[in-house]
Design an enzyme around this catalytic site. Structure first.
Site, mmCIF file in Angstrom:
data_model
loop_
_atom_site.group_PDB
_atom_site.id
_atom_site.type_symbol
_atom_site.label_atom_id
_atom_site.label_comp_id
_atom_site.label_asym_id
_atom_site.label_seq_id
_atom_site.Cartn_x
_atom_site.Cartn_y
_atom_site.Cartn_z
ATOM 1 N N ARG A 18 0.794 -1.357 0.015
ATOM 2 C CA ARG A 18 -0.100 -0.170 -0.021
ATOM 3 C C ARG A 18 0.919 1.236 -0.072
ATOM 4 O O ARG A 18 0.563 2.121 -0.515
ATOM 5 C CB ARG A 18 -0.851 0.054 1.198
ATOM 6 N N ASN A 36 -6.247 -2.698 2.225
ATOM 7 C CA ASN A 36 -6.454 -4.021 2.291
ATOM 8 C C ASN A 36 -7.938 -4.515 2.346
ATOM 9 O O ASN A 36 -8.392 -4.225 3.096
ATOM 10 C CB ASN A 36 -5.460 -4.509 3.399
#
Length: 94
Positions: A18, A36
């Site tokens: 990320r 996520n």
């Protein structure tokens, strides 16, 4: 200007993916979000200049030394004119 919704499968959680996505988006002046999912995938919506967006997607698909992308599902979305940043989303809320 173009916006896409992306689901990324592979080894993409617990490996800094990320943060990699956010860094690459900011580098290309793209806006959107990344998070996520409980099923082990990473989900994002990203928008910006079409050529910058394509370069971003190519870079993300290549992964990193630690993150290995197996598959990316990409769908177009409506552009959001009110969005000004790219952020990492935590938890299930927006």
């Amino acid at each position: 200007m173009k916006r896409v919704h992306v689901i990324v499968e592979g080894r993409v959680q617990g490996v800094g993916f990320r943060y990699f996505v956010q860094h690459e988006a900011l580098k290309r002046q793209l806006t959107g979000w990344v998070k996520n999912n409980d099923d082990g995938t990473v989900e994002m919506e990203v928008q910006g200049n079409e050529s910058a967006l394509q370069l971003f997607l190519d870079t993300i698909e290549a992964g990193t030394m630690f993150a290995k992308v197996a598959r990316m599902h990409i769908e177009p979305r409506d552009v959001r004119s009110d969005e000004k940043q790219f952020r990492i989303m935590y938890g299930s809320g927006f």
